[in-house]
Write a protein that holds these residues in place. Structure first.
Motif, PDB file in Angstrom:
ATOM      1  N   PRO A  56      12.101 -28.249 -14.106  1.00  0.00           N
ATOM      2  CA  PRO A  56      11.062 -28.392 -15.140  1.00  0.00           C
ATOM      3  C   PRO A  56      10.176 -27.145 -15.148  1.00  0.00           C
ATOM      4  N   THR A  57       9.764 -26.721 -16.322  1.00  0.00           N
ATOM      5  CA  THR A  57       8.948 -25.515 -16.422  1.00  0.00           C
ATOM      6  C   THR A  57       7.936 -25.647 -17.537  1.00  0.00           C
ATOM      7  N   HIS A  58       6.788 -25.016 -17.335  1.00  0.00           N
ATOM      8  CA  HIS A  58       5.746 -24.966 -18.367  1.00  0.00           C
ATOM      9  C   HIS A  58       5.013 -23.633 -18.242  1.00  0.00           C
ATOM     10  N   ASN A  59       5.253 -22.741 -19.177  1.00  0.00           N
ATOM     11  CA  ASN A  59       4.601 -21.429 -19.212  1.00  0.00           C
ATOM     12  C   ASN A  59       4.788 -20.658 -17.905  1.00  0.00           C
ATOM     13  N   GLU A  60       6.004 -20.626 -17.412  1.00  0.00           N
ATOM     14  CA  GLU A  60       6.321 -19.918 -16.173  1.00  0.00           C
ATOM     15  C   GLU A  60       7.518 -19.000 -16.394  1.00  0.00           C
TER      16      GLU A  60
END
Length: 421
Positions: A56-60
């Motif tokens: 999972p990723t968010h702004n990375e």
């Protein structure tokens, strides 16, 4: 014999420290020696991928690129990578498009839309990633996590024997020239020691930086349905739920480890506070382990204060005895204590001094030696004499985290929605 009262109290404190903390330092060494040597023939044989890696990723964007490059070098096992984008606003889409175009058979992606109203979007992202997996086994990690070797997936997969539903491994921090690196590293080591102790009792609560699970076990326990209101601690809660229905294992050694970037100091403090909130959703064994650790910290502080008092009393008596002076003439003491010190004889002084020195050597040699061996087993820097500094300053860090958790408790029950800008 009154000079031997404090050494006896110090000795009792050392025994408590051994029972509550020091013997746990042996757990990584024992687990590493007991690491099974499973042949490659025991790996699952499937037509498609043997293991799916869910990220999972968010702004990375940059951290995700580093992790994808490292994962593409894995050998010895067929795998796929599933990236779940949690409504990122940076160039994550362009990055994933480039990687999926270059490696269409290895990398797939799915999305958590910005309109999703889940209480915990990371739980939703992990659920989507596990559902999208083709392999019977799923490895969870995060952007920025880099495996130590190119046999990471192979080593993790070899631990899935009959009945094992979840496998956890150690995650270290990448070295950075920052003041909080060693403190953060030792805090992670202590957390892993508690995890090993709980694992020996049949419990597991590992984070999702280096966690593997059997896919069908995830659906058997109905995923996060029973803890969907928990605002964070996804890996700990999921591994706990899986351990309740099956067996868990911990993979040791460098081949099973990953390394993640060192977060800033404020982020580590936030994680410490969040851990108290996560405990509310875990069984009592984890609270007992934390209370046990707090009691050990109190024993360490009490030991240091008592030993300093004993050394001060011995020094005063040692100075007064040959000069025939009374302690009251040197230091303003209460009459009872001055009379107590004036009655000290030379044999008592020598015996108490030798015993105090022996206890001091035990406190310096035994825990530091065991802690250094534990650090070597986890490929971490040795604490050496800093071990006592960590122990004596831990109450302040725990109090700060507890106050932060209580101050933000109402916010923890608000749905977690990532920023859209």
């Amino acid at each position: 014999m009154h000079l031997f009262a404090l050494p006896a109290l110090v000795l009792l404190t050392l025994i408590l420290l051994w029972l509550l903390r020091w013997r746990d330092y042996r757990l990584p060494v024992r687990a590493l020696k007991a690491e099974p040597d499973v042949p490659a023939a025991a790996l699952p044989t499937t037509e498609g991928p043997q293991v799916s890696v869910v990220i999972p990723t968010h702004n990375e964007e940059e951290a995700l690129a580093d992790t994808l490059r490292a994962l593409l070098t894995q050998q010895g096992v067929r795998f796929e990578i599933i990236v779940v984008d949690i409504a990122s606003s940076d160039n994550t889409d362009s990055l994933l498009e480039a990687f999926t175009t270059a490696h269409p058979a290895l990398i797939r992606q799915t999305h958590v839309p910005a309109s999703a109203r889940a209480l915990n979007r990371r739980q939703l992202a992990l659920t989507l990633g596990i559902r999208a997996a083709y392999a019977p086994y799923v490895v969870l990690t995060r952007p920025g996590c880099i495996p130590f070797t190119n046999e990471w997936l192979l080593t993790i997969l070899r631990h899935f024997n009959e009945g094992v539903d979840v496998v956890a491994a150690y995650t270290s921090f990448a070295y950075e020239d920052e003041a909080h690196y060693r403190t953060a590293t030792w805090s992670r080591v202590r957390s892993f020691l508690r995890q090993l102790r709980a694992w020996r009792r049949g419990h597991l609560a590992a984070d999702d930086t280096n966690l593997a699970l059997r896919r069908e076990a995830f659906f058997r326990c109905e995923g996060f349905s029973s803890v969907r209101r928990a605002p964070f601690g996804e890996g700990q809660l999921l591994s706990h739920l899986l351990t309740r229905q099956g067996h868990a294992d911990i993979a040791m050694g460098e081949n099973a480890q990953v390394q993640q970037p060192l977060p800033p100091a404020y982020a580590l403090r936030s994680r410490h506070a969040e851990s108290y909130e996560t405990l509310r959703h875990l069984p009592h064994v984890w609270r007992r382990l934390r209370w046990r650790n707090s009691l050990a910290t109190c024993c360490a502080v009490f030991f240091a204060l008592t030993l300093c008092l004993q050394i001060a009393l011995l020094s005063t008596s040692l100075y007064c005895l040959p000069s025939a002076q009374t302690p009251a003439s040197l230091i303003p003491l209460p009459p009872m204590m001055a009379q107590w010190l004036s009655s000290v004889t030379l044999p008592e002084l020598i015996g108490a001094s030798v015993l105090t020195l022996l206890l001091l050597l035990i406190a310096l040699i035994v825990p530091i030696s065991l802690a250094n061996r534990a650090a070597d087993a986890l490929s971490e820097p040795r604490p050496n004499l800093r071990l006592w500094t960590y122990a004596l300053t831990q109450p302040w860090r725990n109090l700060r985290a507890r106050l932060s958790q209580l101050r933000h408790r109402k916010e923890y029950h608000i749905p977690i929605v990532p920023p859209t800008d």
